[in-house]
Design a protein around this motif. Structure first.
Motif, PDB file in Angstrom:
ATOM      1  N   VAL A 113       1.783   9.279  -6.037  1.00  0.00           N
ATOM      2  CA  VAL A 113       2.345  10.620  -5.857  1.00  0.00           C
ATOM      3  C   VAL A 113       3.276  10.941  -7.030  1.00  0.00           C
ATOM      4  O   VAL A 113       3.250  12.040  -7.598  1.00  0.00           O
ATOM      5  CB  VAL A 113       3.101  10.715  -4.508  1.00  0.00           C
ATOM      6  CG1 VAL A 113       3.937  11.975  -4.454  1.00  0.00           C
ATOM      7  CG2 VAL A 113       2.116  10.686  -3.365  1.00  0.00           C
ATOM      8  N   ALA A 114       4.104   9.954  -7.441  1.00  0.00           N
ATOM      9  CA  ALA A 114       5.017  10.150  -8.566  1.00  0.00           C
ATOM     10  C   ALA A 114       4.233  10.390  -9.858  1.00  0.00           C
ATOM     11  O   ALA A 114       4.615  11.218 -10.687  1.00  0.00           O
ATOM     12  CB  ALA A 114       5.930   8.942  -8.711  1.00  0.00           C
ATOM     13  N   ALA A 125       1.034   4.056  -2.889  1.00  0.00           N
ATOM     14  CA  ALA A 125       0.791   5.478  -2.606  1.00  0.00           C
ATOM     15  C   ALA A 125       1.925   6.331  -3.156  1.00  0.00           C
ATOM     16  O   ALA A 125       1.697   7.389  -3.762  1.00  0.00           O
ATOM     17  CB  ALA A 125       0.652   5.680  -1.103  1.00  0.00           C
ATOM     18  N   THR A 126       3.174   5.864  -2.993  1.00  0.00           N
ATOM     19  CA  THR A 126       4.325   6.606  -3.526  1.00  0.00           C
ATOM     20  C   THR A 126       4.241   6.685  -5.052  1.00  0.00           C
ATOM     21  O   THR A 126       4.519   7.730  -5.654  1.00  0.00           O
ATOM     22  CB  THR A 126       5.642   5.923  -3.101  1.00  0.00           C
ATOM     23  OG1 THR A 126       5.639   5.806  -1.685  1.00  0.00           O
ATOM     24  CG2 THR A 126       6.841   6.725  -3.548  1.00  0.00           C
ATOM     25  N   ARG A 155       0.830  -1.209   0.000  1.00  0.00           N
ATOM     26  CA  ARG A 155       0.000   0.000   0.000  1.00  0.00           C
ATOM     27  C   ARG A 155       0.863   1.257   0.000  1.00  0.00           C
ATOM     28  O   ARG A 155       0.593   2.220  -0.701  1.00  0.00           O
ATOM     29  CB  ARG A 155      -0.922  -0.003   1.227  1.00  0.00           C
ATOM     30  CG  ARG A 155      -2.316  -0.539   0.912  1.00  0.00           C
ATOM     31  CD  ARG A 155      -3.372   0.022   1.878  1.00  0.00           C
ATOM     32  NE  ARG A 155      -3.028  -0.199   3.275  1.00  0.00           N
ATOM     33  CZ  ARG A 155      -3.296  -1.310   3.963  1.00  0.00           C
ATOM     34  NH1 ARG A 155      -3.915  -2.304   3.373  1.00  0.00           N
ATOM     35  NH2 ARG A 155      -2.960  -1.426   5.229  1.00  0.00           N
ATOM     36  N   ALA A 156       1.943   1.200   0.800  1.00  0.00           N
ATOM     37  CA  ALA A 156       2.843   2.365   0.882  1.00  0.00           C
ATOM     38  C   ALA A 156       3.506   2.623  -0.466  1.00  0.00           C
ATOM     39  O   ALA A 156       3.627   3.766  -0.925  1.00  0.00           O
ATOM     40  CB  ALA A 156       3.897   2.125   1.958  1.00  0.00           C
ATOM     41  N   LEU A 157       3.928   1.531  -1.098  1.00  0.00           N
ATOM     42  CA  LEU A 157       4.569   1.666  -2.419  1.00  0.00           C
ATOM     43  C   LEU A 157       3.593   2.220  -3.460  1.00  0.00           C
ATOM     44  O   LEU A 157       3.930   3.079  -4.275  1.00  0.00           O
ATOM     45  CB  LEU A 157       5.103   0.309  -2.883  1.00  0.00           C
ATOM     46  CG  LEU A 157       6.544  -0.001  -2.482  1.00  0.00           C
ATOM     47  CD1 LEU A 157       6.889  -1.425  -2.887  1.00  0.00           C
ATOM     48  CD2 LEU A 157       7.503   0.981  -3.144  1.00  0.00           C
TER      49      LEU A 157
END
Lengths: 343, 38
Positions: free
Chosen positions: A15-16, A11-12, A7-9
């Motif tokens: 953003v990118a 989200a990143t 999930r964190a990846l």
């Protein structure tokens, strides 16, 4: 734990992705801002301005287009000429190796791609021997071949000398190619922002860098004039055509008739200017064929608004054999503006 | 919101904006025709 990391990846990555979109939007915005200010976005690839839809669609009314080959690009100063008129939008649509048959196709392309509203109200056609003789020919010219790689909906058909619709697959490929070929336009947008959007720095950049050249029309005005003898030797080695078209005169008159009929159909006014050539070009390269050319041209344009400026500039006012220096272009542009104003 | 905008994500965002601009505006795109005098 793993899903939390995924999930964190994700989200990143999102953003990118937003960064990617923002970067693109930023470049496109700067480019459009520069275009709205009248900057040239395509120095050394001036033919690609034809694909900047925002510069043509619905903008023909009140527009004075200046066209010609590279002599017109260097010789017609659109900003200076715009100052001479209050009510006209002056636009330099000259490009390397422009010829009468190529320009006829360009007008027909404007009508097909952007509609009749893109056809200019007035057109100043800068003629020169190679422009009229048709050197290079449509088959040999880079122009239709190159533009066809990028045009969204229509293409230049060299064999039938017309503009035809592209098939869907070709439309998609050429749109992708065009999107991927915006580097020069985006750099011009950034340059325009650096010159006008950075208080204090813009003035320094204007004085000490070539950024203003990048946003202007002329390729050669910032350079020292070349040796005319060297240029003549080089030109003789290339073997381009003379000034007298011989038996092709009938076909050229047909191309002129095609232009006049197009202009009549759209209510556009036409002006023809025989652009200056250096004395080295007239006497030493073209020689007697130039006398034939002048006699032929004065008859060809007898019924049109025509201004003969073939020997209007001195040799010192040329960068090479045919392209005016900045000061030569100023004198030429003032003369052409007066001709259009006083018609 | 503060929890979402971590330092790492802000950096990723800034780098992507910068790289997008560099890539689109300054990558070597082919030129179809170069006018070489005559």
């Amino acid at each position: 734990m793993a899903s939390e990391r995924a999930r964190a990846l994700a989200a990143t990555a999102c953003v990118a992705l937003v960064g990617l979109v923002l970067g693109t939007v930023l470049l496109e915005g700067l480019a459009r801002n520069a275009e709205a200010a009248g900057a040239n976005m395509w120095i050394t690839e001036e033919w690609l301005q034809l694909l900047d839809r925002g510069r043509f669609e619905g903008q023909g009314d009140g527009r004075l287009v200046l066209t010609g080959s590279s002599e017109g690009r260097e010789g017609f100063l659109e900003v200076r000429m715009a100052d001479a008129f209050e009510d006209r939008d002056v636009f330099n649509l000259s490009y390397s190796n422009n010829t009468l048959p190529t320009f006829n196709l360009v007008l027909e392309y404007l009508e097909a791609e952007y509609g009749a509203g893109s056809v200019p109200s007035e057109i100043v056609v800068g003629v020169s021997p190679w422009f009229l003789v048709g050197d290079p020919t449509l088959e040999d010219s880079y122009f239709p071949r190159t533009l066809n790689r990028y045009t969204p909906n229509f293409r230049f058909d060299v064999r039938d000398t017309t503009v035809v619709a592209k098939p869907l697959s070709s439309r998609l490929v050429s749109r992708y190619r065009h999107r991927a070929h915006q580097g020069r336009r985006y750099r011009a947008g950034l340059a325009h922002f650096a010159l006008t959007g950075l208080p204090g720095i813009g003035g320094i950049l204007e004085e000490r860098t070539l950024l203003p050249v990048m946003l202007g029309r002329a390729n050669y005005h910032h350079m020292d004039p070349m040796s005319k003898d060297d240029q003549l030797a080089q030109l003789r080695g290339v073997g381009r055509s003379g000034a007298d078209p011989g038996p092709d005169r009938v076909a050229i008159a047909g191309q002129l008739d095609r232009l006049v009929r197009f202009a009549d159909r759209h209510g556009s006014e036409l002006y023809f200017v025989d652009l200056p050539q250096s004395s080295v070009m007239r006497r030493d390269y073209f020689g007697s064929s130039y006398d034939e050319y002048r006699a032929w041209v004065s008859g060809l344009f007898a019924g049109e608004r025509f201004l003969d400026l073939s020997d209007y500039l001195t040799d010192d006012e040329f960068y090479d054999l045919v392209h005016p220096t900045r000061s030569g272009a100023e004198r030429l542009s003032d003369r052409v503006a007066a001709f259009v104003r006083d018609r | 919101m503060k929890h979402f905008l971590t330092r790492r994500r802000l950096l990723a965002f800034a780098w992507t904006v910068l790289l997008t601009i560099l890539l689109l505006a300054f990558s070597q795109s082919s030129v179809d025709f170069v006018y070489r005098g005559f």
